[in-house]
Design an enzyme around this catalytic site. Structure first.
Site, PDB file in Angstrom:
ATOM      1  N   ILE A  41      76.696  33.552  42.448  1.00  0.00           N
ATOM      2  CA  ILE A  41      76.892  32.271  42.400  1.00  0.00           C
ATOM      3  C   ILE A  41      78.372  32.198  42.602  1.00  0.00           C
ATOM      4  CG2 ILE A  41      74.894  31.402  41.416  1.00  0.00           C
ATOM      5  CD1 ILE A  41      76.375  31.559  38.678  1.00  0.00           C
ATOM      6  N   ASP A  42      79.333  31.183  42.897  1.00  0.00           N
ATOM      7  CA  ASP A  42      80.561  31.410  43.000  1.00  0.00           C
ATOM      8  C   ASP A  42      81.241  31.422  41.851  1.00  0.00           C
ATOM      9  OD1 ASP A  42      80.003  30.483  45.833  1.00  0.00           O
ATOM     10  OD2 ASP A  42      80.515  28.506  45.341  1.00  0.00           O
ATOM     11  N   ARG A  43      82.581  32.000  41.819  1.00  0.00           N
ATOM     12  CA  ARG A  43      83.367  32.334  40.988  1.00  0.00           C
ATOM     13  C   ARG A  43      83.469  30.920  39.942  1.00  0.00           C
ATOM     14  NH1 ARG A  43      89.134  35.296  41.126  1.00  0.00           N
ATOM     15  NH2 ARG A  43      89.750  35.202  39.182  1.00  0.00           N
TER      16      ARG A  43
END
Length: 325
Positions: A142-144
């Site tokens: 998942i995105d940072r």
């Protein structure tokens, strides 16, 4: 050196042939393996195979003579300190003999990259019960700046099974987001193909014209769970495909960018009185469990989203306990 035949173990189910060789013969290069496959020297159950062939338990892999190629010594891995072990274990919301599920805080990357030294992948050794256990493996990303559920496999075989579930769309994911404005209608499907611009860490995804050579199909479901007039809304989002930044781009395409998302929302995503952190949270994950049944896990909201909910008056239901059915 002579030809040997090795049997695929239960823990190697659904692993690619090239990864199987990497595990058993780490000095064999990808190019050399592909040549062995092309010339028929590597076979699976007596049949020709490619590097991408997926294996099943009990299959016989014919391995031709492989010289011991010289290779550089492996890089020394710095052991984790007590603080790092504590950090990764505080993220655990579910653990059994096969999988571990984390509630990742916003702001920490899942994997390393240029300038990124603090990330989840570097902390995974802290999840092993003993030094002899296999190193846990990430199953997805998942995105940072996105918080929430992240699935980790405890063995390579489990990782292969779960990766197959993600590829086959057998995994159901629900994200919560706070977006600017109020979508109309209140429920729907966003069907907008996407394409990438740029490369590396600076790459972004944008809505593409249908029929573009680089366009990929992207589909997301949304539902408005609550709204503060027409200023801000709380959405449940389910990505039906898995494209880079899909939900963020689709919300922007809907005309309702995610609060605190300058990359895709620009100035519109900034609302005075609220933090500029990304308001996107991987809330629920339902996966086929490697040992049978379905595992459902939910994750508490991160602190910045809890504060925004408090300011607006959104009331989130209690986080359900993990269950396997």
């Amino acid at each position: 050196m002579s030809v040997v035949t090795l049997t695929v173990s239960d823990d190697e189910a659904d692993i690619r042939l090239d990864r199987w060789f990497r595990r058993h013969y780490p000095h064999l290069t990808q190019g050399a393996l592909q040549k062995l496959c092309r010339t028929g020297q590597v076979r699976v159950d007596g049949r020709r195979a490619t590097a991408a062939t997926r294996l099943a338990p009990g299959q016989a892999v014919r391995v031709p003579p492989i010289p011991n190629a010289s290779r550089p010594p492996p890089l020394a891995v710095k052991p984790l300190d007590a603080r790092q072990v504590r950090e990764i274990n505080q993220m655990v919301v579910y653990r059994d003999d096969h999988v571990i599920v984390l509630n990742k805080p916003a702001g920490i990357a899942v994997q390393g990259g240029p300038g990124i030294t603090h990330h989840i992948d570097a902390l995974l050794d802290g999840l092993r019960d003993s030094p002899d256990d296999p190193r846990p493996r990430l199953v997805h990303r998942i995105d940072r700046d996105t918080s929430g559920l992240l699935l980790v496999a405890r063995t390579p075989g489990v990782a292969a099974k779960l990766a197959a579930a993600f590829r086959g769309r057998d995994v159901h994911k629900v994200y919560w987001a706070v977006v600017v404005g109020r979508p109309s209608p209140a429920t729907g499907i966003i069907d907008q193909p996407l394409t990438k611009l740029g490369a590396g860490a600076g790459a972004i995804s944008v809505v593409a014209e249908r029929g573009d050579a680089d366009a990929v199909h992207a589909l997301s479901e949304y539902e408005v769970l609550d709204a503060a007039g027409r200023k801000l809304s709380w959405l449940a989002l389910s990505p039906l495909t898995g494209r880079t930044h899909q939900l963020r781009v689709h919300c922007e395409a809907l005309g309702n960018p995610i609060l605190g998302d300058p990359k895709y929302g620009g100035d519109i995503a900034h609302v005075t009185g609220f933090t500029d952190k990304l308001h996107l949270h991987a809330r629920r994950l339902e996966i086929p469990h490697p040992a049978g049944g379905t595992l459902m896990v939910e994750a508490d909201l991160p602190p910045h989203m809890r504060e925004t909910f408090r300011q607006i008056g959104f009331v989130a239901p209690a986080t359900a306990q993990p269950r396997r059915s």
